[in-house]
Design a protein around this motif. Structure first.
Motif, PDB file in Angstrom:
ATOM      1  N   ASP A  57       0.826  -1.209   0.000  1.00 48.29           N
ATOM      2  CA  ASP A  57       0.000   0.000   0.000  1.00 48.29           C
ATOM      3  C   ASP A  57       0.862   1.262   0.000  1.00 48.29           C
ATOM      4  O   ASP A  57       0.531   2.254  -0.651  1.00 48.29           O
ATOM      5  CB  ASP A  57      -0.933  -0.001   1.212  1.00 48.29           C
ATOM      6  N   ASN A  58       1.948   1.227   0.726  1.00 43.82           N
ATOM      7  CA  ASN A  58       2.865   2.380   0.787  1.00 43.82           C
ATOM      8  C   ASN A  58       4.004   2.194  -0.215  1.00 43.82           C
ATOM      9  O   ASN A  58       5.188   2.275   0.131  1.00 43.82           O
ATOM     10  CB  ASN A  58       3.428   2.541   2.196  1.00 43.82           C
ATOM     11  N   GLN A  59       3.635   1.948  -1.453  1.00 45.87           N
ATOM     12  CA  GLN A  59       4.605   1.591  -2.503  1.00 45.87           C
ATOM     13  C   GLN A  59       5.732   2.613  -2.640  1.00 45.87           C
ATOM     14  O   GLN A  59       6.911   2.232  -2.718  1.00 45.87           O
ATOM     15  CB  GLN A  59       3.864   1.448  -3.829  1.00 45.87           C
TER      16      GLN A  59
END
Length: 265
Positions: A57-59
């Motif tokens: 999600d926090n790529q």
């Protein structure tokens, strides 16, 4: 100067000192930047190469963390270097690789030079081809799973390696070294059974070594394989070689030896 190696498992060295790139994701990151050969890679493309459809999600933060760790490892090899090797530009991430630092580039340039040298003489071409083929330490990237950029690069380098081997066998046969390369030819043919040029090389070497029956058997096996697996016939060139072997064509003799093949057949 660093030495980046991808013709095998990833290696980065400065002289005798090497840096360990820990973790598959960081290795894929470095490999993707290396095979871009001077082109910046957008962050989204790098993320796709590293995670595929399973990006976190926090790529953006995750990618930056991996980039930072790679920077520290590269800095450890070049503490006196003023500018970072790995930087972020408006068009994407960029890894500075100087001329001669990447083994894959040295390899491809060496193969091109050898091909040009063949017209001048096979001895020099053979020597150069053996030197550049020795750069290979195994499967490209050590068979580390990666995305499309690395997969395409691996396929491209492998195809150039096969062409280099074909050029090498051309040179060695032109020099009359058919006996010396029989083992190499056999391995190349077995490993690439549908590649007709290896078959041609092996047939010619066997014939020149006085093994006409074995040369013709190699042709028959190739004919069956092409027919059953691809539904095609051998090329006109390969069929022509079979006919020349059957008729003991003196043109098959090594340069300067018109009678040698006839004596051994």
């Amino acid at each position: 100067m660093l030495n980046f190696s991808v013709l095998g498992a990833l290696q980065i060295c400065a002289g005798d000192e090497a840096v360990e790139i820990c973790g598959d994701l960081e290795r894929v990151l470095v490999q993707t930047l290396l095979v871009s050969e001077g082109r910046p890679i957008p962050a989204e493309t790098l993320a796709e190469e590293m995670w595929g459809d399973h990006a976190p999600d926090n790529q953006a933060n995750a990618l930056q963390a991996h980039v930072s760790r790679v920077r520290r490892r590269l800095r450890a090899l070049e503490p006196e270097r003023r500018q970072q090797r790995l930087v972020l530009r408006p068009s994407g991430y960029w890894l500075t690789v100087e001329s001669g630092e990447l083994d894959a580039v040295r390899f491809t340039e060496g193969v091109k030079a050898a091909a040009a040298t063949m017209a001048e003489g096979p001895e020099a071409a053979s020597k150069l081809l053996r030197e550049v083929l020795a750069l290979w330490r195994g499967e490209v990237f050590g068979a580390l799973p990666a995305g499309p950029i690395c997969q395409l690069a691996a396929a491209r380098y492998e195809e150039i390696r096969l062409r280099a081997m074909e050029l090498l066998f051309d040179a060695e046969l032109a020099l009359g070294r058919h006996d010396a390369i029989l083992v190499e030819l056999t391995e190349a043919h077995i490993g690439n059974p549908l590649r007709e040029r290896f078959c041609k090389h092996l047939m010619l070497a066997l014939y020149r070594a006085g093994r006409q029956a074995d040369a013709l058997e190699i042709y028959r096996r190739m004919w069956r394989r092409l027919s059953e697996e691809l539904g095609v016939q051998p090329s006109r060139e390969l069929r022509g070689l079979e006919h020349a072997i059957l008729s003991h064509d003196t043109a098959l003799a090594p340069a300067g030896d018109v009678t040698g093949v006839l004596r051994s057949a």
